[in-house]
Design a protein around this motif. Structure first.
Motif, PDB file in Angstrom:
ATOM      1  N   PHE A  87       0.852  -1.194   0.000  1.00  0.00           N
ATOM      2  CA  PHE A  87       0.000   0.000   0.000  1.00  0.00           C
ATOM      3  C   PHE A  87       0.884   1.238   0.000  1.00  0.00           C
ATOM      4  N   ASP A  88       0.476   2.232  -0.779  1.00  0.00           N
ATOM      5  CA  ASP A  88       1.280   3.456  -0.895  1.00  0.00           C
ATOM      6  C   ASP A  88       0.394   4.681  -0.689  1.00  0.00           C
ATOM      7  N   LYS A  89       0.899   5.632   0.087  1.00  0.00           N
ATOM      8  CA  LYS A  89       0.230   6.920   0.310  1.00  0.00           C
ATOM      9  C   LYS A  89      -1.196   6.745   0.827  1.00  0.00           C
ATOM     10  N   VAL A  90      -1.297   6.104   1.983  1.00  0.00           N
ATOM     11  CA  VAL A  90      -2.584   5.885   2.634  1.00  0.00           C
ATOM     12  C   VAL A  90      -2.715   6.857   3.813  1.00  0.00           C
ATOM     13  N   HIS A  93      -5.466  10.566  16.388  1.00  0.00           N
ATOM     14  CA  HIS A  93      -4.172  10.581  15.694  1.00  0.00           C
ATOM     15  C   HIS A  93      -4.412  10.430  14.197  1.00  0.00           C
ATOM     16  N   THR A  94      -3.498  11.010  13.394  1.00  0.00           N
ATOM     17  CA  THR A  94      -3.574  10.910  11.932  1.00  0.00           C
ATOM     18  C   THR A  94      -2.187  10.656  11.356  1.00  0.00           C
ATOM     19  N   ILE A  95      -2.101   9.746  10.415  1.00  0.00           N
ATOM     20  CA  ILE A  95      -0.904   9.575   9.581  1.00  0.00           C
ATOM     21  C   ILE A  95      -1.309   9.963   8.166  1.00  0.00           C
ATOM     22  N   ASP A  96      -0.668  10.971   7.616  1.00  0.00           N
ATOM     23  CA  ASP A  96      -1.104  11.524   6.330  1.00  0.00           C
ATOM     24  C   ASP A  96      -0.740  10.663   5.127  1.00  0.00           C
ATOM     25  N   SER A  97       0.425  10.032   5.153  1.00  0.00           N
ATOM     26  CA  SER A  97       0.856   9.289   3.965  1.00  0.00           C
ATOM     27  C   SER A  97       1.645   8.053   4.387  1.00  0.00           C
ATOM     28  N   ALA A  98       0.915   6.994   4.697  1.00  0.00           N
ATOM     29  CA  ALA A  98       1.556   5.763   5.171  1.00  0.00           C
ATOM     30  C   ALA A  98       1.809   4.799   4.030  1.00  0.00           C
ATOM     31  N   ARG A  99       2.846   3.984   4.197  1.00  0.00           N
ATOM     32  CA  ARG A  99       3.094   2.852   3.311  1.00  0.00           C
ATOM     33  C   ARG A  99       3.020   1.597   4.175  1.00  0.00           C
ATOM     34  N   ILE A 100       2.392   0.562   3.656  1.00  0.00           N
ATOM     35  CA  ILE A 100       2.212  -0.668   4.418  1.00  0.00           C
ATOM     36  C   ILE A 100       2.774  -1.824   3.607  1.00  0.00           C
ATOM     37  N   ALA A 101       3.705  -2.555   4.201  1.00  0.00           N
ATOM     38  CA  ALA A 101       4.372  -3.657   3.508  1.00  0.00           C
ATOM     39  C   ALA A 101       3.389  -4.798   3.242  1.00  0.00           C
ATOM     40  N   PRO A 102       3.681  -5.627   2.246  1.00  0.00           N
ATOM     41  CA  PRO A 102       2.816  -6.780   1.968  1.00  0.00           C
ATOM     42  C   PRO A 102       2.722  -7.709   3.178  1.00  0.00           C
ATOM     43  N   ASN A 103       1.525  -8.239   3.414  1.00  0.00           N
ATOM     44  CA  ASN A 103       1.308  -9.214   4.492  1.00  0.00           C
ATOM     45  C   ASN A 103       1.944  -8.763   5.809  1.00  0.00           C
ATOM     46  N   SER A 104       1.614  -7.542   6.202  1.00  0.00           N
ATOM     47  CA  SER A 104       2.107  -6.999   7.462  1.00  0.00           C
ATOM     48  C   SER A 104       1.016  -6.150   8.088  1.00  0.00           C
ATOM     49  N   PHE A 105       1.263  -5.656   9.286  1.00  0.00           N
ATOM     50  CA  PHE A 105       0.305  -4.753   9.903  1.00  0.00           C
ATOM     51  C   PHE A 105       1.010  -3.478  10.369  1.00  0.00           C
ATOM     52  N   LEU A 106       0.263  -2.395  10.322  1.00  0.00           N
ATOM     53  CA  LEU A 106       0.750  -1.112  10.807  1.00  0.00           C
ATOM     54  C   LEU A 106       0.256  -0.927  12.242  1.00  0.00           C
ATOM     55  N   GLU A 149     -10.441   5.365   9.993  1.00  0.00           N
ATOM     56  CA  GLU A 149     -10.624   5.246   8.547  1.00  0.00           C
ATOM     57  C   GLU A 149      -9.268   5.297   7.862  1.00  0.00           C
ATOM     58  N   ALA A 150      -9.096   4.465   6.852  1.00  0.00           N
ATOM     59  CA  ALA A 150      -7.912   4.493   5.989  1.00  0.00           C
ATOM     60  C   ALA A 150      -8.383   4.736   4.569  1.00  0.00           C
ATOM     61  N   LYS A 151      -7.682   5.597   3.847  1.00  0.00           N
ATOM     62  CA  LYS A 151      -8.106   5.871   2.478  1.00  0.00           C
ATOM     63  C   LYS A 151      -6.918   6.276   1.612  1.00  0.00           C
ATOM     64  N   ASP A 152      -6.992   5.849   0.359  1.00  0.00           N
ATOM     65  CA  ASP A 152      -6.044   6.318  -0.647  1.00  0.00           C
ATOM     66  C   ASP A 152      -6.837   7.065  -1.713  1.00  0.00           C
ATOM     67  N   LYS A 153      -6.266   7.232  -2.885  1.00  0.00           N
ATOM     68  CA  LYS A 153      -6.940   8.008  -3.929  1.00  0.00           C
ATOM     69  C   LYS A 153      -8.185   7.319  -4.482  1.00  0.00           C
ATOM     70  N   GLU A 154      -8.266   5.994  -4.308  1.00  0.00           N
ATOM     71  CA  GLU A 154      -9.348   5.239  -4.938  1.00  0.00           C
ATOM     72  C   GLU A 154     -10.347   4.635  -3.957  1.00  0.00           C
ATOM     73  N   LYS A 155      -9.871   4.202  -2.805  1.00  0.00           N
ATOM     74  CA  LYS A 155     -10.732   3.461  -1.884  1.00  0.00           C
ATOM     75  C   LYS A 155     -10.616   3.990  -0.464  1.00  0.00           C
ATOM     76  N   SER A 156     -11.573   3.552   0.368  1.00  0.00           N
ATOM     77  CA  SER A 156     -11.506   3.862   1.797  1.00  0.00           C
ATOM     78  C   SER A 156     -12.022   2.674   2.592  1.00  0.00           C
ATOM     79  N   TRP A 157     -11.511   2.531   3.799  1.00  0.00           N
ATOM     80  CA  TRP A 157     -11.903   1.443   4.687  1.00  0.00           C
ATOM     81  C   TRP A 157     -12.198   2.045   6.059  1.00  0.00           C
ATOM     82  N   LYS A 158     -13.360   1.744   6.607  1.00  0.00           N
ATOM     83  CA  LYS A 158     -13.739   2.259   7.916  1.00  0.00           C
ATOM     84  C   LYS A 158     -13.599   1.151   8.959  1.00  0.00           C
TER      85      LYS A 158
END
Length: 354
Positions: free
Chosen positions: A228-231, A249-262, A283-292
């Protein structure tokens, strides 16, 4: 009067110069350069023929079923002494700041990771010794025994100077280690993208103390073999049956490695933690999707007591307070300087009149 004006202007410029932020920046730059110099070595990946993108400086390799090959990383010893370097291969993980790291040996692997890079890539030797002002190399073997995988397997070869231990006067050991990482991304099809945004999940909530701070950690899981890039990730905590936000708390632009957790951490602040039932909502969101995300969790009396006792109280002054302190300090010095100047000038006049 002219002398007095010149004196005050000069004094003002002097103190403004002393408080210029550029001085702090210069010190920070010197500190960073010194750290890099103290490492005493650099590395460079030797890019092989099956590199997907030869413009990349890290390994991005397409490997097929029953694949076997050797990859090499050059090590340059820039010191006047022989040095020994340790070679480790580590899976990619995600830290609490939303940064992908390759040197975390403490965080357990995520349950979704079925084929870690350590099962496929292994160093031929755990250490490499290189003479002064010379170069050497670390060799690693990639071996995939009748295995198939989808997506990307991400990790890195971590090269660090072997720990040197010195006995202090009290008999304690002191160790320093500097290291570099060369990333390794493995795919079975050259067309496979390293990045994706299939799904994010909330695994669990952990109230805890981290580096002296009371925090609530929400583990945001990326269960798929993609990066995941820029979440942007936001989260808050409320007491059950209350709308008042206790911490956020807010993280503006997170990257998440494959098969890992933040490990998304919300700082509780200086207030004591009370036992009870709470709600994490995020909530997590990128340019296309969001997850609540929304999950209820309980802080027991035992956990609350441990958090309150183990936490270190931190007082953080706001930026405006620091700026106001500087302004007051400069003003005080100017006033004192003017009073001293006036007294000296008056004493000279009295001496001339006598």
């Amino acid at each position: 009067m002219k002398q007095r004006t010149r004196f005050l202007i000069g004094l003002s410029l002097l103190f403004l110069f002393l408080f210029l932020p550029d001085r702090g920046y210069a010190k920070e730059q010197n500190r960073i350069d010194e750290t890099e110099q103290r490492a005493g070595f650099t590395i460079r990946a030797e890019i092989p023929e099956n590199q997907v993108d030869k413009a990349k400086s890290y390994f991005h390799l397409a490997i097929g079923k029953d694949h076997e090959q050797t990859i090499k990383v050059k090590i340059f010893n820039n010191t006047d002494k022989e040095q020994t370097y340790q070679i480790l291969v580590n899976p990619a993980k995600t830290n609490k700041n939303g940064i992908i790291v390759y040197d975390d040996l403490d965080t357990p692997l995520d349950s979704s990771l079925k084929l870690p890079i350590t099962d496929i890539v292994k160093p031929d030797n755990k250490t490499v010794t290189i003479p002064a002002w010379s170069e050497g190399e670390a060799s690693l073997t990639i071996k995939l025994n009748d295995q198939v995988f989808s997506g990307v397997i991400l990790g890195g070869v971590h090269i660090s100077q072997k720990e040197s231990e010195e006995k202090t006067q009290k008999g304690m050991s002191v160790s320093n280690r500097y290291g570099y990482v060369s990333g390794i991304a493995l795919v079975q099809n050259a067309e496979t993208s390293i990045f994706g945004n299939t799904e994010l999940k909330l695994k669990k909530i952990n109230p805890m103390v981290d580096y002296g701070s009371k925090v609530v950690e929400a583990q945001i899981q990326n269960p798929n073999a993609e990066t995941f890039d820029k979440v942007k990730i936001e989260g808050n905590i409320t007491k059950k049956s209350s709308q008042k936000i206790l911490a956020e708390h807010t993280i503006d632009s997170a990257r998440i490695a494959p098969n890992s957790f933040l490990p998304f951490q919300i700082d509780w602040g200086k207030d004591s933690v009370a036992p009870g039932t709470y709600i994490f909502e995020g909530e997590a969101k990128d340019k296309e999707k969001s997850w609540k995300f929304k999950k209820e969790f309980t802080i027991t009396a035992k956990i609350a007591k441990e958090m309150n006792e183990q936490a270190v109280v931190k007082f953080i002054l706001p930026d405006w307070w620091k700026q106001w302190t500087i302004i007051c300090s400069i003003s005080s010095v100017l006033v004192i300087g003017y009073l001293v100047y006036r007294r000296i000038h008056r004493s000279k006049k009295e001496g001339e009149n006598e």
